[in-house]
Design a protein around this motif. Structure first.
Motif, PDB file in Angstrom:
ATOM      1  N   GLY A   1       0.840  -1.192   0.000  1.00  0.00           N
ATOM      2  CA  GLY A   1       0.000   0.000   0.000  1.00  0.00           C
ATOM      3  C   GLY A   1       0.874   1.240   0.000  1.00  0.00           C
ATOM      4  N   TYR A   2       0.230   2.410  -0.121  1.00  0.00           N
ATOM      5  CA  TYR A   2       0.992   3.650  -0.176  1.00  0.00           C
ATOM      6  C   TYR A   2       1.862   3.845   1.068  1.00  0.00           C
ATOM      7  CZ  TYR A   2      -1.955   5.256  -4.087  1.00  0.00           C
ATOM      8  OH  TYR A   2      -2.589   5.389  -5.286  1.00  0.00           O
ATOM      9  N   ARG A   3       1.272   3.700   2.242  1.00  0.00           N
ATOM     10  CA  ARG A   3       1.970   4.067   3.469  1.00  0.00           C
ATOM     11  C   ARG A   3       3.176   3.163   3.736  1.00  0.00           C
ATOM     12  NH1 ARG A   3      -1.361   7.349   7.335  1.00  0.00           N
ATOM     13  NH2 ARG A   3      -3.088   8.143   6.081  1.00  0.00           N
ATOM     14  N   GLU A   4       3.044   1.887   3.443  1.00  0.00           N
ATOM     15  CA  GLU A   4       4.177   0.982   3.639  1.00  0.00           C
ATOM     16  C   GLU A   4       5.345   1.364   2.735  1.00  0.00           C
ATOM     17  OE1 GLU A   4       0.592  -0.897   5.205  1.00  0.00           O
ATOM     18  OE2 GLU A   4       1.050   0.036   3.267  1.00  0.00           O
ATOM     19  N   ALA A   5       5.023   1.761   1.499  1.00  0.00           N
ATOM     20  CA  ALA A   5       6.081   2.177   0.572  1.00  0.00           C
ATOM     21  C   ALA A   5       6.680   3.515   0.997  1.00  0.00           C
ATOM     22  CB  ALA A   5       5.536   2.272  -0.851  1.00  0.00           C
ATOM     23  N   GLU A   6       5.827   4.437   1.465  1.00  0.00           N
ATOM     24  CA  GLU A   6       6.300   5.769   1.833  1.00  0.00           C
ATOM     25  C   GLU A   6       7.278   5.737   3.003  1.00  0.00           C
ATOM     26  OE1 GLU A   6       2.563   8.707   0.755  1.00  0.00           O
ATOM     27  OE2 GLU A   6       2.305   7.202   2.321  1.00  0.00           O
ATOM     28  N   ILE A   7       7.079   4.822   3.947  1.00  0.00           N
ATOM     29  CA  ILE A   7       7.945   4.802   5.128  1.00  0.00           C
ATOM     30  C   ILE A   7       9.270   4.084   4.865  1.00  0.00           C
ATOM     31  CG2 ILE A   7       7.228   2.616   6.219  1.00  0.00           C
ATOM     32  CD1 ILE A   7       7.088   4.191   8.879  1.00  0.00           C
ATOM     33  N   THR A   8       9.377   3.417   3.714  1.00  0.00           N
ATOM     34  CA  THR A   8      10.565   2.604   3.427  1.00  0.00           C
ATOM     35  C   THR A   8      11.862   3.391   3.563  1.00  0.00           C
ATOM     36  OG1 THR A   8       9.331   1.167   1.924  1.00  0.00           O
ATOM     37  CG2 THR A   8      11.703   1.195   1.672  1.00  0.00           C
ATOM     38  N   LYS A   9      11.927   4.573   2.970  1.00  0.00           N
ATOM     39  CA  LYS A   9      13.178   5.338   3.018  1.00  0.00           C
ATOM     40  C   LYS A   9      13.498   5.822   4.429  1.00  0.00           C
ATOM     41  CE  LYS A   9      15.705   6.568   0.303  1.00  0.00           C
ATOM     42  NZ  LYS A   9      15.638   7.587  -0.758  1.00  0.00           N
ATOM     43  N   PHE A  10      12.467   6.147   5.205  1.00  0.00           N
ATOM     44  CA  PHE A  10      12.706   6.552   6.589  1.00  0.00           C
ATOM     45  C   PHE A  10      13.347   5.408   7.369  1.00  0.00           C
ATOM     46  CE2 PHE A  10       9.128   9.320   5.411  1.00  0.00           C
ATOM     47  CZ  PHE A  10       9.673  10.555   5.732  1.00  0.00           C
ATOM     48  N   VAL A  11      12.816   4.209   7.171  1.00  0.00           N
ATOM     49  CA  VAL A  11      13.344   3.042   7.882  1.00  0.00           C
ATOM     50  C   VAL A  11      14.774   2.773   7.440  1.00  0.00           C
ATOM     51  CG1 VAL A  11      13.083   0.563   8.259  1.00  0.00           C
ATOM     52  CG2 VAL A  11      11.056   2.035   8.208  1.00  0.00           C
ATOM     53  N   ASP A  12      15.001   2.732   6.134  1.00  0.00           N
ATOM     54  CA  ASP A  12      16.336   2.433   5.611  1.00  0.00           C
ATOM     55  C   ASP A  12      17.349   3.490   6.038  1.00  0.00           C
ATOM     56  OD1 ASP A  12      15.025   0.374   4.398  1.00  0.00           O
ATOM     57  OD2 ASP A  12      15.788   0.770   2.388  1.00  0.00           O
ATOM     58  N   ASN A  13      17.030   4.761   5.788  1.00  0.00           N
ATOM     59  CA  ASN A  13      18.003   5.811   6.069  1.00  0.00           C
ATOM     60  C   ASN A  13      18.228   6.014   7.558  1.00  0.00           C
ATOM     61  OD1 ASN A  13      18.588   6.278   3.413  1.00  0.00           O
ATOM     62  ND2 ASN A  13      17.249   8.044   3.185  1.00  0.00           N
ATOM     63  N   SER A  14      17.194   5.832   8.363  1.00  0.00           N
ATOM     64  CA  SER A  14      17.388   5.935   9.807  1.00  0.00           C
ATOM     65  C   SER A  14      18.237   4.781  10.317  1.00  0.00           C
ATOM     66  CB  SER A  14      16.037   5.974  10.524  1.00  0.00           C
ATOM     67  OG  SER A  14      15.332   7.157  10.205  1.00  0.00           O
ATOM     68  N   TRP A  15      18.070   3.604   9.725  1.00  0.00           N
ATOM     69  CA  TRP A  15      18.913   2.466  10.115  1.00  0.00           C
ATOM     70  C   TRP A  15      20.372   2.722   9.739  1.00  0.00           C
ATOM     71  CZ3 TRP A  15      20.384  -0.963  13.149  1.00  0.00           C
ATOM     72  CH2 TRP A  15      21.189  -2.046  12.779  1.00  0.00           C
ATOM     73  N   HIS A  16      20.592   3.254   8.552  1.00  0.00           N
ATOM     74  CA  HIS A  16      21.958   3.591   8.156  1.00  0.00           C
ATOM     75  C   HIS A  16      22.539   4.627   9.119  1.00  0.00           C
ATOM     76  CE1 HIS A  16      21.158   1.180   4.778  1.00  0.00           C
ATOM     77  NE2 HIS A  16      20.647   2.090   3.980  1.00  0.00           N
ATOM     78  N   ALA A  17      21.716   5.608   9.497  1.00  0.00           N
ATOM     79  CA  ALA A  17      22.183   6.620  10.443  1.00  0.00           C
ATOM     80  C   ALA A  17      22.480   6.001  11.808  1.00  0.00           C
ATOM     81  CB  ALA A  17      21.138   7.730  10.582  1.00  0.00           C
ATOM     82  N   VAL A  18      21.654   5.058  12.235  1.00  0.00           N
ATOM     83  CA  VAL A  18      21.898   4.354  13.500  1.00  0.00           C
ATOM     84  C   VAL A  18      23.251   3.647  13.462  1.00  0.00           C
ATOM     85  CG1 VAL A  18      21.193   2.360  14.896  1.00  0.00           C
ATOM     86  CG2 VAL A  18      19.493   4.026  14.180  1.00  0.00           C
ATOM     87  N   LYS A  19      23.534   2.976  12.357  1.00  0.00           N
ATOM     88  CA  LYS A  19      24.793   2.240  12.255  1.00  0.00           C
ATOM     89  C   LYS A  19      25.990   3.174  12.307  1.00  0.00           C
ATOM     90  CE  LYS A  19      23.498  -0.048   8.515  1.00  0.00           C
ATOM     91  NZ  LYS A  19      23.573  -0.970   7.351  1.00  0.00           N
ATOM     92  N   VAL A  20      25.897   4.299  11.582  1.00  0.00           N
ATOM     93  CA  VAL A  20      27.010   5.251  11.581  1.00  0.00           C
ATOM     94  C   VAL A  20      27.218   5.828  12.984  1.00  0.00           C
ATOM     95  CG1 VAL A  20      27.833   7.450  10.678  1.00  0.00           C
ATOM     96  CG2 VAL A  20      26.739   5.824   9.138  1.00  0.00           C
ATOM     97  N   ALA A  21      26.121   6.250  13.631  1.00  0.00           N
ATOM     98  CA  ALA A  21      26.236   6.855  14.954  1.00  0.00           C
ATOM     99  C   ALA A  21      26.774   5.858  15.975  1.00  0.00           C
ATOM    100  CB  ALA A  21      24.877   7.398  15.398  1.00  0.00           C
TER     101      ALA A  21
END
Length: 422
Positions: free
Chosen positions: A203-223
């Motif tokens: 659905g729209y919302r699941e696709a829309e949140i994808t980048k937030f999840v991915d990029n926040s996870w990448h940010a978590v790993k870096v931090a």
């Protein structure tokens, strides 16, 4: 297919080149007349491997065209891809002005004579609910009861990394398509027909949140890695060896990507999307303490890297900063931690030269240009060429990435590598 791409930044321009290389006809729309002129002349507006040749081939074959206004360009198009920016607003939310404006333009340009709906795919990153609460209402207000006969909206996030964007387009980690009914879209299937990657129809919302999840996870790993790196520096422990041991465990620790203690995270995606996720959490009353700590941790790491970079030097010492863009092989300075580092060095009274072969002050455009000069007004004077960098005596060279490895430095100048802590 005939494809319109609205917004010719890194994502939109790379997509235009890649789509045209598969034989499709592409019309790119961007408000910047200089960018459009360069594209029509076969000159790439960005520095990115492989796009120059793809652009020249596409323009020569008539498969790539560009314009500053949408006009009647949607006539005959099968697909319109929206790649306009969603920069951070003052409160950390995404600024949705460009999305609203381009959606209104598309609605106004849709011909009543179309014999099939135009598929409009949004690739810009925005909060879950945006398609249903902003995009679709705009189309309904403009098109009325005929909306379903005139337009089909999908959300298709991109996973391109600057410096490897072309490879990432054709070999993405996944393809995500958000649709109104959670069912496949035939036009999007045609677009991705030659790409071998896992496909997720949501659905729209699941696709829309994808980048937030991915990029926040990448940010978590870096931090996380950088907090470990700071502790190692304070304790006299080798962060390099600790990192080596940690990433050897691919069964439990998952992956070495973004996990090396070194430079702070930056660029046009991670900081912006972490701030937006913080705003979403606050707006919905959700407590996300780890996410809320990411920007603070990253800012603390930037300051610790500054202290490490100039430690032991007296103000007035001459320093070479090797690498200014947030990533080697690109000229993107937006939220680059290296720009912050340069600003801190200048404020502390050091004499600074900057060497980055990917950055040409005269070729910066758009948001990249605005950010660069708002943070470093003297950028043009600070940048030096390779001969100058190799022929000047420096008290210290600060390496932010592999740029320093390309230099033949004179004497026994000390090099401190911020991309990989000792």
């Amino acid at each position: 297919m005939k494809v319109a791409i609205l917004g010719l930044g890194y994502v939109g321009f790379t997509a235009a080149c890649c789509i045209a290389s598969e034989g499709h006809e592409v019309i790119g729309i961007d408000v910047n007349p200089n960018k459009v002129r360069d594209i029509m002349s076969g000159r790439s507006p960005i520095i990115e491997p492989r796009v120059d040749e793809m652009l020249r081939d596409g323009v020569a074959a008539g498969r790539i065209k560009a314009d500053t206004a949408l006009g009647s360009h949607l006539d005959g198009c099968d697909l319109a891809i929206v790649c306009v920016g969603t920069p951070s607003a003052a409160d950390g939310a995404h600024n949705m002005g460009f999305i609203a404006d381009v959606t209104q333009q598309i609605a106004a340009a849709l011909s009543a004579e179309r014999d099939r709906p135009l598929v409009v795919a949004y690739r810009s990153t925005f909060r879950p609910g945006t398609v249903e609460e902003l995009v679709l209402p705009i189309f309904r207000a403009a098109l009325g009861e005929a909306v379903e006969d005139r337009v089909e909206v999908v959300y298709n996030p991109e996973f391109l990394r600057e410096g490897s964007a072309v490879d990432d387009y054709f070999q993405p980690p996944k393809i995500v398509i958000g649709t109104g009914d959670g069912q496949p879209c035939a036009v999007m299937n045609m677009l991705h027909a030659n790409i071998d990657a896992p496909v997720f129809i949501t659905g729209y919302r699941e696709a829309e949140i994808t980048k937030f999840v991915d990029n926040s996870w990448h940010a978590v790993k870096v931090a996380f890695a950088n907090e470990v790196g700071r502790a190692c520096l304070a304790l006299g422990v080798s962060a390099r060896q600790v990192h080596e041991v940690f990433v050897a465990d691919t069964k439990l620790n998952i992956s070495p990507y973004y996990m090396r203690p070194g430079g702070a995270f930056g660029g046009s995606c991670l900081p912006k999307d972490v701030r937006a996720l913080q705003h979403i959490a606050a707006d919905t009353g959700t407590n996300l303490p780890l996410i809320n700590s990411l920007i603070r941790s990253n800012e603390a790491h930037k300051h610790r890297l500054f202290e490490y970079a100039v430690g032991g030097l007296e103000p007035g010492a001459r320093i070479l900063l090797a690498g200014l863009a947030f990533k080697v092989g690109t000229d993107d300075l937006r939220e680059s931690p290296n720009v912050d580092l340069a600003r801190k060095m200048l404020a502390a009274g050091f004499k600074l030269d900057i060497y980055d072969p990917g950055v040409d002050a005269a070729k910066l455009i758009g948001a990249n240009l605005g950010y660069a000069y708002s943070q470093l007004p003297a950028l043009k004077q600070l940048l030096v060429d390779k001969a100058h960098a190799e022929g000047t005596a420096y008290a210290r060279v600060i390496a932010t990435n592999a740029t320093a490895d390309t230099l033949e430095l004179s004497g026994t100048v000390e090099v401190r590598n911020l991309g990989r802590l000792p």
